[in-house]
Design a protein around this motif. Structure first.
Motif, PDB file in Angstrom:
ATOM      1  N   LEU A 102      47.601  34.146 -33.511  1.00 46.68           N
ATOM      2  CA  LEU A 102      47.371  35.445 -34.157  1.00 46.68           C
ATOM      3  C   LEU A 102      45.920  35.598 -34.601  1.00 46.68           C
ATOM      4  O   LEU A 102      45.372  36.708 -34.598  1.00 46.68           O
ATOM      5  CB  LEU A 102      48.313  35.614 -35.355  1.00 46.68           C
ATOM      6  CG  LEU A 102      49.810  35.697 -35.014  1.00 46.68           C
ATOM      7  CD1 LEU A 102      50.650  35.710 -36.290  1.00 46.68           C
ATOM      8  CD2 LEU A 102      50.110  36.945 -34.179  1.00 46.68           C
ATOM      9  N   LYS A 103      45.281  34.482 -34.968  1.00 44.76           N
ATOM     10  CA  LYS A 103      43.861  34.532 -35.330  1.00 44.76           C
ATOM     11  C   LYS A 103      43.009  34.870 -34.109  1.00 44.76           C
ATOM     12  O   LYS A 103      42.083  35.682 -34.187  1.00 44.76           O
ATOM     13  CB  LYS A 103      43.417  33.186 -35.934  1.00 44.76           C
ATOM     14  CG  LYS A 103      43.927  32.917 -37.331  1.00 44.76           C
ATOM     15  CD  LYS A 103      43.243  33.749 -38.395  1.00 44.76           C
ATOM     16  CE  LYS A 103      41.900  33.171 -38.766  1.00 44.76           C
ATOM     17  NZ  LYS A 103      41.273  33.958 -39.868  1.00 44.76           N
ATOM     18  N   ARG A 104      43.325  34.226 -32.976  1.00 43.03           N
ATOM     19  CA  ARG A 104      42.556  34.488 -31.753  1.00 43.03           C
ATOM     20  C   ARG A 104      42.712  35.932 -31.291  1.00 43.03           C
ATOM     21  O   ARG A 104      41.778  36.526 -30.767  1.00 43.03           O
ATOM     22  CB  ARG A 104      43.011  33.529 -30.641  1.00 43.03           C
ATOM     23  CG  ARG A 104      42.509  32.115 -30.804  1.00 43.03           C
ATOM     24  CD  ARG A 104      42.576  31.344 -29.498  1.00 43.03           C
ATOM     25  NE  ARG A 104      43.937  31.244 -28.994  1.00 43.03           N
ATOM     26  CZ  ARG A 104      44.767  30.250 -29.286  1.00 43.03           C
ATOM     27  NH1 ARG A 104      44.369  29.282 -30.092  1.00 43.03           N
ATOM     28  NH2 ARG A 104      45.979  30.230 -28.765  1.00 43.03           N
ATOM     29  N   LYS A 105      43.901  36.484 -31.499  1.00 40.83           N
ATOM     30  CA  LYS A 105      44.152  37.877 -31.096  1.00 40.83           C
ATOM     31  C   LYS A 105      43.654  38.876 -32.140  1.00 40.83           C
ATOM     32  O   LYS A 105      43.803  40.087 -31.965  1.00 40.83           O
ATOM     33  CB  LYS A 105      45.653  38.091 -30.876  1.00 40.83           C
ATOM     34  CG  LYS A 105      46.207  37.352 -29.661  1.00 40.83           C
ATOM     35  CD  LYS A 105      47.693  37.651 -29.481  1.00 40.83           C
ATOM     36  CE  LYS A 105      48.242  36.981 -28.236  1.00 40.83           C
ATOM     37  NZ  LYS A 105      49.696  37.254 -28.061  1.00 40.83           N
ATOM     38  N   ASN A 106      43.087  38.338 -33.215  1.00 38.01           N
ATOM     39  CA  ASN A 106      42.543  39.163 -34.303  1.00 38.01           C
ATOM     40  C   ASN A 106      43.630  39.981 -35.010  1.00 38.01           C
ATOM     41  O   ASN A 106      43.354  40.989 -35.649  1.00 38.01           O
ATOM     42  CB  ASN A 106      41.443  40.108 -33.784  1.00 38.01           C
ATOM     43  CG  ASN A 106      40.449  40.458 -34.875  1.00 38.01           C
ATOM     44  OD1 ASN A 106      40.199  39.646 -35.774  1.00 38.01           O
ATOM     45  ND2 ASN A 106      39.902  41.662 -34.828  1.00 38.01           N
ATOM     46  N   ILE A 107      44.887  39.537 -34.882  1.00 33.38           N
ATOM     47  CA  ILE A 107      45.987  40.179 -35.616  1.00 33.38           C
ATOM     48  C   ILE A 107      46.003  39.665 -37.053  1.00 33.38           C
ATOM     49  O   ILE A 107      46.252  40.410 -37.992  1.00 33.38           O
ATOM     50  CB  ILE A 107      47.340  39.888 -34.917  1.00 33.38           C
ATOM     51  CG1 ILE A 107      47.351  40.522 -33.525  1.00 33.38           C
ATOM     52  CG2 ILE A 107      48.510  40.392 -35.758  1.00 33.38           C
ATOM     53  CD1 ILE A 107      48.559  40.147 -32.688  1.00 33.38           C
ATOM     54  N   LEU A 108      45.695  38.379 -37.180  1.00 27.57           N
ATOM     55  CA  LEU A 108      45.597  37.761 -38.504  1.00 27.57           C
ATOM     56  C   LEU A 108      44.118  37.654 -38.855  1.00 27.57           C
ATOM     57  O   LEU A 108      43.385  36.872 -38.261  1.00 27.57           O
ATOM     58  CB  LEU A 108      46.261  36.378 -38.490  1.00 27.57           C
ATOM     59  CG  LEU A 108      46.407  35.660 -39.831  1.00 27.57           C
ATOM     60  CD1 LEU A 108      47.241  36.476 -40.794  1.00 27.57           C
ATOM     61  CD2 LEU A 108      47.039  34.284 -39.627  1.00 27.57           C
ATOM     62  N   LYS A 109      43.676  38.471 -39.808  1.00 28.40           N
ATOM     63  CA  LYS A 109      42.237  38.598 -40.080  1.00 28.40           C
ATOM     64  C   LYS A 109      41.795  37.858 -41.334  1.00 28.40           C
ATOM     65  O   LYS A 109      40.598  37.643 -41.531  1.00 28.40           O
ATOM     66  CB  LYS A 109      41.878  40.077 -40.198  1.00 28.40           C
ATOM     67  CG  LYS A 109      42.166  40.853 -38.905  1.00 28.40           C
ATOM     68  CD  LYS A 109      41.917  42.332 -39.085  1.00 28.40           C
ATOM     69  CE  LYS A 109      42.260  43.091 -37.794  1.00 28.40           C
ATOM     70  NZ  LYS A 109      42.121  44.544 -37.933  1.00 28.40           N
ATOM     71  N   MET A 110      42.728  37.506 -42.201  1.00 29.33           N
ATOM     72  CA  MET A 110      42.334  36.884 -43.462  1.00 29.33           C
ATOM     73  C   MET A 110      41.743  35.489 -43.227  1.00 29.33           C
ATOM     74  O   MET A 110      42.078  34.804 -42.241  1.00 29.33           O
ATOM     75  CB  MET A 110      43.540  36.783 -44.400  1.00 29.33           C
ATOM     76  CG  MET A 110      44.629  35.822 -43.935  1.00 29.33           C
ATOM     77  SD  MET A 110      45.882  35.527 -45.197  1.00 29.33           S
ATOM     78  CE  MET A 110      44.987  34.514 -46.357  1.00 29.33           C
TER      79      MET A 110
END
Length: 394
Positions: A102-110
């Protein structure tokens, strides 16, 4: 049964089962539920010891955890076995790897500073959601922004089911759905277990409560006895709902409330101190602990500046006790979290006081601590073969 600490709760429960069997109730109609396998096994063992030698009337009473009971129901209905149960490490890795995706997909930004801590917090919050139900339109996540947490939640559920696994929360959810929607299953289990006893009821959540309500039936037909103490509810962070026990007699109208207020374990001085603390709790059933054990010695209380001063005070106090003729095994140290053991262990070692840790692990025997020490030893001395070997692939 409102069971105050040290009031003989387990004895009361097992003697109630004994009485029911002696009155002619078939033991295979009796269901006793609790929260840990150890507690269930202890109750069963103590109950069987109460029965006369050779008397087998009670051997079919079921003592079980709520989760194992629910799993047995759904295992029969959906052809499941223990290989379908997601273990703790598997669940942890689903979240851990999922967060990276999710971080790589920029869905998880925190920004996440401690991935291990964040993963554990997500798993805990997912469990609370699954046990109590949420409206995503109004829910506010604790671990991270709600929209991002929902993505983590959905990824976890999707990954779990894609590998054909269920977790402990699924056991409850699936059992409740089955009993709610399938009248044949509900009718079967209501007839099979006509007499229900639930231990530690103050720690039940909404889902567990609703399963018990279905099994017990209406107030007119129910034969359910719940045991617990609203002052001992400590699992709100896991979704425990204190109002399950506070409102029990409002749901099952006509229920008899019995308070077990006599304490067999402590002295009156200790109970007075406990009463003075818990009387400040908001939203509780009134009760007052008492004992026949006498007044006893006064409670010693010392306030320290920090954890290391506290540990020094504890260790030097133990050394003084031993000089006065006590044995080391006369002394127990209780602490709230495993992290607090480190300062105590260091001071005990400095004072040359032997100790054993129960329910935890010696701070310096933990894998991560051994690894860190091996790195430090290698930095200090690259010829320390054991240290290098330990961390060469870590």
């Amino acid at each position: 049964l409102i069971s105050c600490p040290g009031s003989g709760k387990t004895s009361t429960v097992v003697r109630r089962v004994q009485y029911m069997v002696e009155q002619g109730i078939p033991s295979d109609q009796i269901l006793v539920l609790t929260f840990s396998r150890a507690a269930a096994n202890e109750m069963k063992s103590r109950f069987l010891k109460l029965m006369p030698e050779g008397d087998r009337r009670g051997e079919n009473a079921l003592f079980a955890t709520i989760h194992s009971f629910c799993f047995n129901i759904i295992a029969h209905a959906y052809n499941l076995n223990v290989s379908n149960i997601l273990n703790e490490n598997e669940g942890w890795m689903i979240i851990r790897k999922g967060v990276e995706v999710l971080k790589r997909k920029n869905i998880l930004k925190m920004e996440i500073r401690d991935y291990a801590d964040f993963t554990s917090n997500c798993l805990r919050e997912i469990s609370v959601i699954n046990n109590n139900g949420v409206d995503w339109n109004t829910y506010k996540a604790e671990s991270c922004p709600t929209s991002e947490f929902r993505a983590i939640y959905e990824l976890y559920e999707e990954q779990k089911h894609s590998i054909g696994k269920i977790d402990y929360d699924d056991m409850l959810k699936m059992c409740y759905k089955l009993l709610l929607e399938n009248e044949d299953y509900l009718f079967y289990y209501k007839r099979k277990f006509r007499y229900i006893i639930v231990d530690e009821y103050q720690d039940t959540n909404f889902l567990q409560r609703d399963i018990l309500y279905l099994l017990a039936g209406t107030p007119e037909e129910a034969n359910i006895c719940v045991v617990g103490d609203d002052d001992q509810s400590i699992y709100k962070f896991r979704g425990a709902n204190i109002y399950n026990i506070l409102n029990f007699e409002n749901v099952f109208t006509g229920a008899k409330v019995i308070k077990l207020e006599q304490n067999y374990r402590s002295t009156q001085t200790i109970l007075n101190a406990a009463n003075a603390v818990i009387s400040n709790n908001i939203g509780r059933k009134s009760k007052s602990l008492w004992t026949d054990n006498g007044e006893g010695e006064k409670v010693n209380y010392t306030l320290y500046e920090n954890g290391y001063d506290e540990a020094e005070g504890v260790a030097s106090g133990i050394a003084e006790y031993v000089r006065d003729g006590w044995n080391y095994n006369d002394v127990a140290i209780l602490y709230r979290t495993n992290a607090q053991s480190r300062a105590l262990e260091e001071k005990l070692m400095i004072h040359n006081i032997p100790y054993k840790i129960y329910g935890g692990q010696n701070f310096y025997q933990r894998k991560e601590i051994k690894d860190i020490l091996a790195y430090l030893k290698t930095i200090d001395n690259g010829l320390d073969g054991q240290a290098v070997k330990r961390i060469i692939n870590v």
